[in-house]
Design a protein around this motif. Structure first.
Motif, PDB file in Angstrom:
ATOM      1  N   GLU A 150       0.930  -1.152   0.020  1.00 43.10           N
ATOM      2  CA  GLU A 150      -0.069  -0.135   0.057  1.00 43.10           C
ATOM      3  C   GLU A 150       0.830   1.285  -0.058  1.00 43.10           C
ATOM      4  O   GLU A 150       0.430   2.328  -0.604  1.00 43.10           O
ATOM      5  CB  GLU A 150      -0.916   0.061   1.089  1.00 43.10           C
ATOM      6  CG  GLU A 150      -1.887  -1.237   0.973  1.00 43.10           C
ATOM      7  CD  GLU A 150      -2.739  -1.330   2.758  1.00 43.10           C
ATOM      8  OE1 GLU A 150      -2.649  -0.229   3.519  1.00 43.10           O
ATOM      9  OE2 GLU A 150      -3.604  -2.194   2.380  1.00 43.10           O
ATOM     10  N   GLU A 151       1.939   1.220   0.547  1.00 49.11           N
ATOM     11  CA  GLU A 151       3.023   2.359   0.642  1.00 49.11           C
ATOM     12  C   GLU A 151       3.667   2.541  -0.558  1.00 49.11           C
ATOM     13  O   GLU A 151       3.558   3.825  -1.232  1.00 49.11           O
ATOM     14  CB  GLU A 151       4.202   2.114   1.587  1.00 49.11           C
ATOM     15  CG  GLU A 151       3.830   2.194   3.030  1.00 49.11           C
ATOM     16  CD  GLU A 151       4.750   1.833   3.902  1.00 49.11           C
ATOM     17  OE1 GLU A 151       5.831   1.534   3.590  1.00 49.11           O
ATOM     18  OE2 GLU A 151       4.816   1.858   5.230  1.00 49.11           O
ATOM     19  N   VAL A 152       3.699   1.527  -1.561  1.00 54.33           N
ATOM     20  CA  VAL A 152       4.122   1.485  -2.901  1.00 54.33           C
ATOM     21  C   VAL A 152       3.180   2.083  -3.563  1.00 54.33           C
ATOM     22  O   VAL A 152       3.404   3.242  -4.466  1.00 54.33           O
ATOM     23  CB  VAL A 152       4.538   0.119  -3.277  1.00 54.33           C
ATOM     24  CG1 VAL A 152       4.855   0.386  -4.970  1.00 54.33           C
ATOM     25  CG2 VAL A 152       5.859  -0.272  -2.655  1.00 54.33           C
ATOM     26  N   ALA A 153       1.954   1.782  -3.763  1.00 56.47           N
ATOM     27  CA  ALA A 153       0.820   2.344  -4.563  1.00 56.47           C
ATOM     28  C   ALA A 153       0.665   3.725  -3.992  1.00 56.47           C
ATOM     29  O   ALA A 153       0.353   4.693  -4.987  1.00 56.47           O
ATOM     30  CB  ALA A 153      -0.332   1.549  -4.058  1.00 56.47           C
ATOM     31  N   GLU A 154       0.666   4.130  -2.654  1.00 56.43           N
ATOM     32  CA  GLU A 154       0.515   5.548  -2.747  1.00 56.43           C
ATOM     33  C   GLU A 154       1.597   6.460  -2.920  1.00 56.43           C
ATOM     34  O   GLU A 154       1.054   7.592  -3.528  1.00 56.43           O
ATOM     35  CB  GLU A 154       0.307   5.639  -1.068  1.00 56.43           C
ATOM     36  CG  GLU A 154       0.107   7.252  -0.556  1.00 56.43           C
ATOM     37  CD  GLU A 154       0.004   7.299   0.955  1.00 56.43           C
ATOM     38  OE1 GLU A 154      -0.257   8.429   1.144  1.00 56.43           O
ATOM     39  OE2 GLU A 154       0.450   6.243   1.762  1.00 56.43           O
ATOM     40  N   ALA A 155       2.848   5.982  -2.989  1.00 54.98           N
ATOM     41  CA  ALA A 155       3.942   6.802  -3.498  1.00 54.98           C
ATOM     42  C   ALA A 155       3.653   7.108  -4.982  1.00 54.98           C
ATOM     43  O   ALA A 155       4.178   7.853  -5.467  1.00 54.98           O
ATOM     44  CB  ALA A 155       5.317   6.188  -3.072  1.00 54.98           C
ATOM     45  N   ALA A 293       8.919  14.466  -7.323  1.00 47.12           N
ATOM     46  CA  ALA A 293       8.248  13.110  -7.773  1.00 47.12           C
ATOM     47  C   ALA A 293       9.569  12.270  -7.870  1.00 47.12           C
ATOM     48  O   ALA A 293       9.262  10.950  -7.662  1.00 47.12           O
ATOM     49  CB  ALA A 293       7.991  13.650  -9.278  1.00 47.12           C
ATOM     50  N   ALA A 294      10.811  12.660  -7.849  1.00 45.93           N
ATOM     51  CA  ALA A 294      12.113  11.632  -7.619  1.00 45.93           C
ATOM     52  C   ALA A 294      12.011  10.986  -6.426  1.00 45.93           C
ATOM     53  O   ALA A 294      12.500  10.145  -6.388  1.00 45.93           O
ATOM     54  CB  ALA A 294      13.127  12.503  -8.160  1.00 45.93           C
ATOM     55  N   GLU A 295      11.733  12.049  -5.398  1.00 46.32           N
ATOM     56  CA  GLU A 295      11.768  11.570  -4.026  1.00 46.32           C
ATOM     57  C   GLU A 295      10.673  10.432  -3.750  1.00 46.32           C
ATOM     58  O   GLU A 295      10.997   9.419  -3.005  1.00 46.32           O
ATOM     59  CB  GLU A 295      11.571  12.684  -3.182  1.00 46.32           C
ATOM     60  CG  GLU A 295      11.505  12.343  -1.600  1.00 46.32           C
ATOM     61  CD  GLU A 295      11.185  13.309  -0.549  1.00 46.32           C
ATOM     62  OE1 GLU A 295      11.451  13.309   0.711  1.00 46.32           O
ATOM     63  OE2 GLU A 295      10.530  14.395  -1.056  1.00 46.32           O
ATOM     64  N   LEU A 296       9.533  10.654  -4.437  1.00 44.81           N
ATOM     65  CA  LEU A 296       8.409   9.664  -4.250  1.00 44.81           C
ATOM     66  C   LEU A 296       8.542   8.465  -4.974  1.00 44.81           C
ATOM     67  O   LEU A 296       8.520   7.260  -4.646  1.00 44.81           O
ATOM     68  CB  LEU A 296       7.096  10.367  -4.914  1.00 44.81           C
ATOM     69  CG  LEU A 296       6.508  11.346  -3.867  1.00 44.81           C
ATOM     70  CD1 LEU A 296       5.501  12.387  -4.351  1.00 44.81           C
ATOM     71  CD2 LEU A 296       6.045  10.860  -2.575  1.00 44.81           C
ATOM     72  N   THR A 479      -1.481  14.026   0.721  1.00 47.22           N
ATOM     73  CA  THR A 479      -1.070  14.615   1.929  1.00 47.22           C
ATOM     74  C   THR A 479       0.592  14.607   1.474  1.00 47.22           C
ATOM     75  O   THR A 479       0.892  13.474   0.982  1.00 47.22           O
ATOM     76  CB  THR A 479      -1.145  13.498   3.139  1.00 47.22           C
ATOM     77  OG1 THR A 479      -2.335  13.335   3.583  1.00 47.22           O
ATOM     78  CG2 THR A 479      -0.153  13.717   4.443  1.00 47.22           C
ATOM     79  N   LEU A 480       1.059  15.775   1.646  1.00 45.81           N
ATOM     80  CA  LEU A 480       2.641  15.788   1.381  1.00 45.81           C
ATOM     81  C   LEU A 480       3.481  14.963   2.297  1.00 45.81           C
ATOM     82  O   LEU A 480       3.245  14.844   3.484  1.00 45.81           O
ATOM     83  CB  LEU A 480       2.950  17.209   1.645  1.00 45.81           C
ATOM     84  CG  LEU A 480       2.592  18.220   0.670  1.00 45.81           C
ATOM     85  CD1 LEU A 480       2.985  19.743   0.982  1.00 45.81           C
ATOM     86  CD2 LEU A 480       2.806  17.975  -0.905  1.00 45.81           C
ATOM     87  N   VAL A 481       4.422  14.311   1.626  1.00 43.85           N
ATOM     88  CA  VAL A 481       5.164  13.406   2.238  1.00 43.85           C
ATOM     89  C   VAL A 481       6.837  14.133   2.471  1.00 43.85           C
ATOM     90  O   VAL A 481       7.316  14.631   1.714  1.00 43.85           O
ATOM     91  CB  VAL A 481       5.641  12.164   1.398  1.00 43.85           C
ATOM     92  CG1 VAL A 481       6.738  11.346   1.919  1.00 43.85           C
ATOM     93  CG2 VAL A 481       4.710  11.508   1.112  1.00 43.85           C
ATOM     94  N   ASN A 482       7.012  14.147   3.971  1.00 45.71           N
ATOM     95  CA  ASN A 482       8.078  14.770   4.268  1.00 45.71           C
ATOM     96  C   ASN A 482       8.243  16.226   3.849  1.00 45.71           C
ATOM     97  O   ASN A 482       9.011  16.807   3.420  1.00 45.71           O
ATOM     98  CB  ASN A 482       9.592  14.224   3.753  1.00 45.71           C
ATOM     99  CG  ASN A 482       9.425  12.936   4.186  1.00 45.71           C
ATOM    100  OD1 ASN A 482       9.516  12.651   5.543  1.00 45.71           O
ATOM    101  ND2 ASN A 482      10.312  11.965   3.557  1.00 45.71           N
ATOM    102  N   GLY A 483       6.983  16.781   3.919  1.00 52.68           N
ATOM    103  CA  GLY A 483       6.725  18.205   3.553  1.00 52.68           C
ATOM    104  C   GLY A 483       6.394  19.211   4.713  1.00 52.68           C
ATOM    105  O   GLY A 483       5.952  20.268   4.644  1.00 52.68           O
TER     106      GLY A 483
END
Length: 483
Positions: A150-155, A293-296, A479-483
């Motif tokens: 699920e983490e893969v799909a969300e990213a 996008a590269a971080e994700l 939801t922003l990741v590490n943002g």
């Protein structure tokens, strides 16, 4: 003596208790890039005030350009493709979540039969019945492999969101660049026609002097050749104009030639009333959509390691069923049946020839590649900003020098023409000074266009403001990741 059923149930309960308590594989940690706190070149002041608008392109006062940008946002094909990819990634994420949850199935059946006695009476017995059942299956996420999926799909979904924002950024930049090139070509064409008029006037002067015996056929031929040379440049500039108009139509999702009537009339180069949010190199980690996008992509690749690692461990699947049946309708006795069952299956691969370990290694290397790509994307973004700063500063210096050059060449031409009419200088001086003036005017027009293009390069390289990125994310429900 231990009851084997109790022991089995206790073992299953222990495995279930472990479910959700751990997730195998590494947790994502944002890389700490050691970035220099400032850009190498000094940041120029493009406008007096920082724009209060998140969308810097809206600070232009050119209504035609604003209309083209709005049309592009609505109809650009690359943008529509990016939006479709977001929807596909969101559907994939929903599918992964659904596949990891309980699976429920249902069935309904019916039966009918007739039996005839072999006795002389030949009696018949009819029997009708029906049945219904529900099946339930669920695989416990003991090792966190499903969570990692699920983490893969969300990213992957979030990556498509930011890739869409990068298409948005580059599309607007491309529209503005083509528009600037169009207006620049139109400006050069207007200057060329002015030079043609001036050269024709000079040719007429030479012809008059020839008729009065003060000129020569050689001077007249040279004057006419200069006119022909300038006329030969007109089709080249007209072709540039036509191609720019077609390119703009494609960028806004229209058929080539659609905007010809709108864009054929010349207009000044657009101006922007705000400074780009250049900031410092570290700001690009949040402001550039392609960097996010590269971080994700790195986040997704990191979670994929956990997905592959989870395959090393046993898998617990619980299944249950409930079946109801009624038979005997007709002449037979009615019989009602009900059956419920629940079971558990522990599935473990004892030997696979190293396939799963190899898959983990592949995932680890892909994560390393994603990290390097992330770092390269960030460095490229910094390089774009620095190159744009150098380009802008150089374009300003070139334009200022050419402004002075044009004035000097204009003075030289006027002086040489007066001296030629008075018979004090040769016609070659007039021809040479007029050619130099034409060249300097064209160079100045080119430099003004280049300055506008370098300005747009700087705006685009700086990316979006932090607040703009967050607002875009909130509008998309992200939801922003590490943002």
């Amino acid at each position: 003596m231990n009851n084997p059923h109790i022991s089995a149930i206790s073992g299953i309960a222990l495995l279930l208790a472990l479910a959700g308590c751990q997730s195998v594989g590494p947790d994502y940690t944002a890389p700490n890039f050691d970035l220099v706190g400032a850009y190498t070149p000094e940041i120029p002041v493009i406008a007096a005030n920082q724009s209060k608008q998140d969308r810097w392109w809206e600070s232009t006062t050119d209504p035609v350009l604003n209309g083209l940008i709005n049309e592009g946002v609505e109809n650009n094909i690359d943008l529509q493709i990016a939006i479709s990819r977001i929807r596909a990634a969101a559907a994939t994420a929903r599918g992964v979540t659904g596949a990891n949850g309980p699976q429920v199935g249902a069935s309904v059946n019916g039966s009918a039969s007739r039996s005839t006695s072999s006795r002389a009476s030949g009696s018949q017995v009819d029997d009708f019945g029906y049945g219904a059942g529900i099946d339930l299956e669920w695989t416990a996420d003991i090792w966190g492999g499903q969570t990692r999926e699920e983490e893969v799909a969300e990213a992957d979904y979030l990556q498509q969101v930011y890739l869409r924002e990068d298409v948005y950024r580059t599309m607007i930049g491309d529209i503005i660049r083509n528009y600037i090139e169009l207006r620049g070509a139109q400006r050069r064409l207007a200057l060329l026609r002015d030079s043609l008029d001036l050269q024709r006037q000079t040719s007429n002067i030479v012809q008059v002097r020839l008729q009065t015996g003060l000129g020569s056929e050689l001077d007249l031929s040279r004057a006419r050749a200069e006119v022909a040379d300038l006329e030969a440049t007109v089709p080249i500039l007209q072709t540039t104009i036509d191609r720019s108009i077609n390119a703009i139509s494609i960028l806004v999702g229209a058929q080539p030639g659609t905007h010809r009537d709108l864009l054929l009339d010349a207009s000044p180069l657009p101006e922007f009333q705000s400074s780009p949010p250049i900031g410092i190199p570290a700001d690009l980690l949040r402001r550039r959509p392609d960097v996010r996008a590269a971080e994700l992509a790195l986040i997704s690749a990191t979670s994929q390691i956990g997905v592959e690692t989870a395959t090393l461990y046993p898998e617990l699947t619980l299944d249950g069923s409930l079946a109801l049946g009624v038979t005997g309708y007709g002449t037979g006795p009615i019989v009602r049946t009900a059956m419920a069952a629940i079971g558990a299956l522990i599935d473990a691969t004892l030997y696979d020839g190293g396939e799963r370990r190899a898959n983990i290694t592949v995932a680890e290397e892909e994560a390393e590649q994603a990290f390097l790509t992330y770092r390269q994307t960030l460095l490229s973004a910094i390089e774009e900003v620095e190159s744009a700063i150098y380009g802008y500063v150089g374009a300003v210096a070139q334009r200022d020098s050419l402004i002075a050059s044009v004035q000097y060449h204009r003075d030289a031409f006027e002086q040489s023409r007066v001296r030629y009419v008075q018979g004090l200088s040769d016609f070659l001086d007039v021809l040479d000074s007029q050619r130099s003036l034409t060249t300097s005017l064209q160079s100045l027009a080119d430099s003004e266009t280049d300055l506008e293009l370098e300005t747009i390069n700087l705006y685009s390289a700086a990316g979006l403001s932090v607040e703009d990125v967050e607002r875009y994310a909130n509008e998309a429900g992200v939801t922003l990741v590490n943002g």
